[in-house]
Design an enzyme around this catalytic site. Sequence first.
Site, PDB file in Angstrom:
ATOM      1  CG  LEU A 297      24.165 -38.440 -17.189  1.00  7.64           C
ATOM      2  CD1 LEU A 297      24.959 -37.754 -16.074  1.00  7.64           C
ATOM      3  CD2 LEU A 297      24.657 -37.931 -18.537  1.00  7.64           C
TER       4      LEU A 297
ATOM      5  CG  PHE B  29      29.166 -45.452 -23.821  1.00  9.17           C
ATOM      6  CD1 PHE B  29      28.131 -45.730 -24.698  1.00  9.17           C
ATOM      7  CD2 PHE B  29      30.449 -45.380 -24.331  1.00  9.17           C
ATOM      8  CE1 PHE B  29      28.365 -45.959 -26.041  1.00  9.17           C
ATOM      9  CE2 PHE B  29      30.697 -45.613 -25.676  1.00  9.17           C
ATOM     10  CZ  PHE B  29      29.649 -45.902 -26.529  1.00  9.17           C
ATOM     11  N   GLY B  30      27.654 -44.461 -19.793  1.00  9.19           N
ATOM     12  CA  GLY B  30      27.296 -44.162 -18.410  1.00  9.19           C
ATOM     13  C   GLY B  30      28.286 -43.236 -17.718  1.00  9.19           C
ATOM     14  CB  SER B  31      29.126 -40.330 -17.482  1.00  6.78           C
ATOM     15  OG  SER B  31      28.000 -39.899 -18.219  1.00  6.78           O
ATOM     16  NE  ARG B  32      28.620 -37.966  -8.851  1.00  8.80           N
ATOM     17  CZ  ARG B  32      27.962 -38.347  -7.770  1.00  8.80           C
ATOM     18  NH1 ARG B  32      27.471 -39.573  -7.703  1.00  8.80           N
ATOM     19  NH2 ARG B  32      27.791 -37.530  -6.755  1.00  8.80           N
TER      20      ARG B  32
END
Length: 230
Positions: A104, A191-194
């Site tokens: 993401l 926020f940015g992740s996986r």
Amino acid sequence: MMSSKIFQPLVAMRFHPKVWLFVRWGLFLTILFGVTGFPAIAMVSLMVTAMILAFFRDPLRVSPDIPGVILSPADGMLMEIQEEAEPPAELGLSGKWKKIGIFLAPWDVHINRFPVEGRVEKRVYKEGKFAHVATTNSRPENERLSLLIALPSKEQMVCVQIAGFLARRIVCDAEPEEILMAGQKYGIICFGSRVDLYVRPHVMIWAKEGQRMIGGESILGVLPETPELD
């Protein structure tokens, strides 16, 4: 005269409830700098606040009503499909598993959705680092929250929320023994992740590496059988 239709998308946009924990301070600083005579700083503060607001957007999604399909648990890029992988050690699972990794980016929708109909059998949180996750490595040292899902077929599936370089908070609303439907919202990674998904080897994967996923709508694969969940 400006048409009201221009503002309709903004008015109709939904946001995750956690957004106000972050946005309220940005709004406060924007107003503070504005009324104290620092318009340039107030504008920067407003822009940052708008960016944070975008992270928490919650657009309407319509999940396909097709029995047995596995839906993407998140928006983002399908980074990898591993034919043999080990799920998080803290779940205590054995045997062979197939892994699907979705990254993401900061501009993606960060709401997470249940990939299948199933029961939450186990929920395990593990503290860790915040390394970059936009690679084919799921970063086992990173902070994560893992769900072990019991399927109607009595098999199991694993869904893992992983914090990335920008992510500092994982939210999971799914509780043990709770039954969720495919496409149902269950959490968010700020926020940015996986998000990694682990399935058994015989599960057929339809999606391909490099494909853009839409959480709750894109089909990753299909289960071999779909009896009713007790």
